[in-house]
Design an enzyme around this catalytic site. Structure first.
Site, short mmCIF file in Angstrom:
data_model
loop_
_atom_site.label_atom_id
_atom_site.label_comp_id
_atom_site.label_asym_id
_atom_site.label_seq_id
_atom_site.Cartn_x
_atom_site.Cartn_y
_atom_site.Cartn_z
N CYS A 188 0.81 -1.22 0.00
CA CYS A 188 0.00 0.00 0.00
C CYS A 188 0.84 1.28 0.00
O CYS A 188 0.33 2.35 -0.31
CB CYS A 188 -0.94 0.02 1.21
SG CYS A 188 -2.10 -1.36 1.24
N HIS A 246 -9.24 3.06 -2.02
CA HIS A 246 -7.80 2.85 -1.87
C HIS A 246 -7.27 2.02 -3.04
O HIS A 246 -7.19 0.80 -2.96
CB HIS A 246 -7.57 2.14 -0.53
CG HIS A 246 -6.15 1.80 -0.22
ND1 HIS A 246 -5.06 2.41 -0.80
CD2 HIS A 246 -5.64 0.88 0.66
CE1 HIS A 246 -3.95 1.89 -0.29
NE2 HIS A 246 -4.28 0.95 0.58
N CYS A 278 0.58 2.68 6.02
CA CYS A 278 1.00 1.37 6.50
C CYS A 278 1.00 0.40 5.33
O CYS A 278 0.40 0.69 4.28
CB CYS A 278 0.09 0.87 7.61
SG CYS A 278 -1.65 0.69 7.11
#
Length: 410
Positions: free
Chosen positions: A91, A366, A396
């Site tokens: 990510c 996302h 994160c």
């Protein structure tokens, strides 16, 4: 760090619905190529000067494989002399791309670098590469059994003592702030409309995930998302995923499953790009930067708890910049799950009024490899809109890592 951001641009984020999402029919190379094309239009730079293009992409398979960065450069019609490569820090990939671009420029090895990210999750959803959390390595599992992120998020909420009501309140806040930001045009500066390359028809011109009809009552009615997942048997001795998490953190007593679809990030399609230049390049071409990259960082953290790295990465970047958390005007902490942002804010003693002021991934989605570069643009736009100076972006990642960047408005 002597590296400067000339501009940042992104696509709208689209809900990742296979065959139905607004961007689901577009080739992911084209999604990124259209993003790259915007940079010379907005800055008047000669793309032949670009020393490299660095692109984050998590699921590098099939249409997103074959070094999507290089193929997107060619699809954009840029000179064949412009090189490009893809990277995967889960990510954090989009922000890691910025870090590498800034380091290349600050070192003097490069003068102009594009950093970006892309993910078409309507085509390649979570675990599309089949690697899971640990690539199926039984020897590694003997050291660290990396439970899925949803279990980690619920474990964090349990250990921190967050209530379902607190998580829901944060989820509602994300939706409300994103809806307000969209209505006020706060995202407009960095956005461009994505078009069908065959017909020129506009496919999407604004983020489509925010839900203006979200209420506290609707969020409270949602069932926890990871109860059944926690009950799955996965350990070598028949342990459930919850039991494996508790083996690492017995003080939790039990994993309280609190996150729902309303307090976790939504999957999305999207791309973003940031143009990074050296001071010499700016002077030679009479260009004005929007921001300076003050510092970047990457850290490793507990691979079981997994999602607590942002506070560590933020402190490392702030230390490198000679700053304290209180010095930062705006924070963009990726909303992988509500507990991630709340835990980071608690660890750094942040005022939530400075955190994700225009909502985040809970409301906006996302697109894994793209989110970091998208958040950079969001932070820059808001610094300028609100006439503030410093922003910190952090995300994160799976496997217990995090990345961060400190941006200073010029």
């Amino acid at each position: 760090m002597d590296a400067y951001i000339l501009d940042a641009v992104r696509t709208p984020r689209a809900r990742a619905k296979p065959g139905k999402g607004a961007l689901s029919g577009l080739h992911p190379q084209e999604l990124l190529a259209q993003t790259l094309k915007q940079l010379p239009l907005r800055t008047s730079v000669d793309v032949a000067d670009v020393d490299d293009v660095v692109v984050g992409c998590v699921s590098q398979v099939e249409a997103q494989g074959a070094n999507i960065a290089r193929n997107a450069v060619l699809a954009a019609g840029w000179p064949i002399s412009v090189p490009a490569f893809s990277l995967n820090r889960f990510c954090g990939s989009g922000l890691q791309a910025l870090s590498l671009a800034a380091m290349g420029v600050a070192s003097g090895a490069q003068r102009l670098v594009v950093a970006g990210g892309v993910e078409q999750m309507s085509r390649y959803g979570l675990n599309a590469d089949g690697g899971g959390t640990d690539g199926g390595n039984e020897a590694l599992r003997g050291r660290f059994f990396q439970v899925p992120q949803g279990i980690s998020a619920d474990l964090i909420a349990t250990l921190e003592g967050f209530t379902r009501e607190e998580l829901d309140a944060f989820g509602l806040r994300s939706q409300q702030l994103a809806v307000r930001a969209q209505a006020e045009g706060r995202f407009d500066k960095g956005l461009f409309p994505v078009v069908d390359p065959r017909t020129g028809e506009v496919l999407l011109s604004a983020d489509d995930p925010p839900r203006s009809d979200t209420t506290a009552q609707k969020l409270a009615a949602l069932a926890p998302s990871f109860v059944k997942l926690g009950e799955q048997v996965a350990g070598p001795r028949g342990e459930t995923l919850d039991a494996l998490a508790l083996a690492a953190y017995p003080r939790a007593g039990a994993v309280r499953h609190l996150h729902t679809a309303g307090t976790a990030s939504g999957i999305a399609d999207g791309a973003g790009a940031v143009l990074v230049a050296s001071r010499d390049y700016l002077r030679a071409h009479g260009l004005r930067a929007r921001a300076r990259v003050r510092a970047v960082s990457a850290v490793g953290s507990d691979p079981v708890l997994m999602l607590t790295g942002p506070a560590l990465a933020a402190r490392k970047a702030l230390d490198a910049a000679g700053l304290k958390p209180r010095d930062v005007d705006l924070w963009e902490i990726n909303e992988a799950f509500a507990a991630v942002v709340l835990q980071t804010a608690r660890a750094l003693e942040l005022d939530l009024a400075r955190v994700n002021v225009n909502g985040g991934a809970i409301a906006l989605g996302h697109p894994l490899g793209a989110t970091g570069s998208i958040l950079v643009g969001t932070a820059l736009d808001e610094l300028e809109r609100s006439d503030r100076s410093l922003a910190l972006v952090t995300l994160c990642t799976s496997g217990g890592q995090a990345v961060a960047a400190v941006l200073e408005r010029v």
